[in-house]
Scaffold this motif. Structure first.
Motif, PDB file in Angstrom:
ATOM      1  N   CYS A  65       0.843  -1.206   0.000  1.00  0.00           N
ATOM      2  CA  CYS A  65       0.000   0.000   0.000  1.00  0.00           C
ATOM      3  C   CYS A  65       0.873   1.250   0.000  1.00  0.00           C
ATOM      4  CB  CYS A  65      -0.962  -0.057   1.182  1.00  0.00           C
ATOM      5  SG  CYS A  65      -2.232   1.205   1.113  1.00  0.00           S
ATOM      6  N   GLY A  78      -7.759  -1.927   4.656  1.00  0.00           N
ATOM      7  CA  GLY A  78      -8.486  -2.605   3.584  1.00  0.00           C
ATOM      8  C   GLY A  78      -9.301  -3.796   4.048  1.00  0.00           C
ATOM      9  N   HIS A  79      -9.067  -4.276   5.276  1.00  0.00           N
ATOM     10  CA  HIS A  79      -9.713  -5.510   5.721  1.00  0.00           C
ATOM     11  C   HIS A  79     -10.144  -5.444   7.180  1.00  0.00           C
ATOM     12  CE1 HIS A  79      -7.425  -6.675   2.193  1.00  0.00           C
ATOM     13  NE2 HIS A  79      -8.330  -7.616   2.023  1.00  0.00           N
ATOM     14  N   GLU A 124     -10.675   1.880   7.092  1.00  0.00           N
ATOM     15  CA  GLU A 124     -11.274   2.721   6.047  1.00  0.00           C
ATOM     16  C   GLU A 124     -12.321   3.640   6.684  1.00  0.00           C
ATOM     17  OE1 GLU A 124     -13.121   0.085   3.297  1.00  0.00           O
ATOM     18  OE2 GLU A 124     -13.711   1.678   1.891  1.00  0.00           O
TER      19      GLU A 124
END
Ligand code: KG4
Ligand code: ZN
Length: 338
Positions: A16, A149-150, A175
């Motif tokens: 990332c 992201g998770h 996020e």
């Protein structure tokens, strides 16, 4: 000092917006840990711009790897493997790490290992922390992986043996922190900024909703984000202060994450709880899990919660044979690990 049979692994991470490399000995002893963060490049856009990330990885990856080897006092002949994040992540960003690792491993005759970024987050809990007695997590362990992201809840039965219990159905926890940070004008990345703002809140900030999704180990955070937006709009005439909104949002995320993780750990007979991923740096989340968990809670120091090369190297040590990769290794942006 490392022994003659010590197994040093170089871990490389570029999935990332951090370009990172580290050397870990025997899966637990951190010999170096270099992280070049790009957040200043992405801050002006309020989020990670994939092309910018890939270009910057390319500029700094070799100096970052050199610095990791220097700090560890390691030469290429001291390495048992070069481990790299193969996925999941941004395609262009992963490509830089994978190609660099392939080229260096091939040129120096060192085995190449392909690591799943999410699995590696869990392994940050196997790394020794100076000043803390070393204690290996007991298995089966309940893993809560909370990153940008998770948001995954997994049961780890053994090295490489996992069962997925739940995941987010919409936004990842990190996020949601980033989006709420932006709504509140706190900048990017939102997680640390929201946590800082929340510290200034009144003792009992207003309560925001929690999406429990009863009967499931899944999560949902998009409704909460919308509730923050409404709270900002509804209060336009007499606005709630940013610290109160930050604290209310954080309390809701922490409540849901910690209660669902603790319930799943008890139900599944887990013997430890592994917190990992960037959001694991959040002090309120760590405290809530410590308070509620029936089993020992492991949480890496904040620098090993956010993306780093050490977790990649530690994971590769414990999964060495299974993760050996060929020179045809390609990045897998949507890679799964369970
Ligand atoms: O694991 P990570 O470094 O990258 C990914 O794999 O996504 O996680 C980054 C995420 C970001 O969303 C960031 O806002 C969040 O972790 N984060 C935090 C904190 N520090 C980082 N969230 C809440 N509280 C924090 N202190
Ligand atoms: Zn991550």
């Amino acid at each position: 000092m490392s022994g003659a049979n010590a197994k040093n692994i170089l871990g490389i991470e570029t999935s990332c917006d951090e370009t990172a490399a580290a050397v870990v000995e025997d899966g637990r002893h951190l010999r170096s840990n270099i992280v070049a963060s790009q957040f200043h490049l992405h801050a002006q856009h309020g989020g990670v711009v994939p092309e910018v990330a890939a270009r910057h990885h390319l500029e700094v990856i070799l100096p970052v790897v050199d610095a990791a080897l220097d700090e560890a006092g390691c030469g290429w002949s001291d390495l048992a493997g070069v481990a790299v994040t193969a996925g999941p992540g941004l395609a262009g960003a992963l490509l830089v790490g994978v190609n660099t690792a392939k080229a260096l491993a091939w040129a120096h005759g060192v085995p190449l290992l392909a690591v799943n970024h999410l699995e590696a987050h869990l392994y940050a809990n196997w790394i020794e922390v100076p000043g803390r007695d070393y204690c290996e997590p007991e298995l089966p362990a309940l893993g809560l992986i909370v990153s940008g992201g998770h948001t995954d809840l997994v049961l780890m039965h053994g090295h490489g043996v996992y069962r997925r219990l739940g995941r987010t159905r919409d936004d990842a926890a990190g996020e949601a922190f980033d989006k709420v940070g932006r709504l509140l004008g706190l900048g990017f990345p939102g997680g640390p900024a929201v946590e800082r703002a929340a510290r200034d809140a009144a003792a009992t900030p207003p309560r925001l909703p929690r999406a429990w999704l009863r009967g499931s180990d899944d999560f949902s955070f998009s409704g909460l984000k919308t509730a923050v937006l409404h709270a900002i709009r509804d209060e336009a005439s007499s606005p709630l202060a940013v610290p109160e909104l930050a604290a209310s949002f954080q309390a809701s995320v922490v409540d849901v994450l910690s209660r669902k993780a603790v319930d799943a750990a008890a139900r599944e007979g887990a013997r430890s709880l592994l917190l990992s991923g960037g959001v694991a740096a959040n002090g309120a989340l760590r405290a809530a899990l410590e308070e509620r968990s029936p089993v020992p809670v492991f949480a890496p120091p904040p620098v090993l919660c956010t993306d780093n090369g050490a977790m990649i190297a530690a994971c590769a040590y414990y999964r060495f044979d299974a993760l050996r990769a060929g020179w045809d290794l390609d990045p897998q942006p949507a890679m799964q690990f369970c």
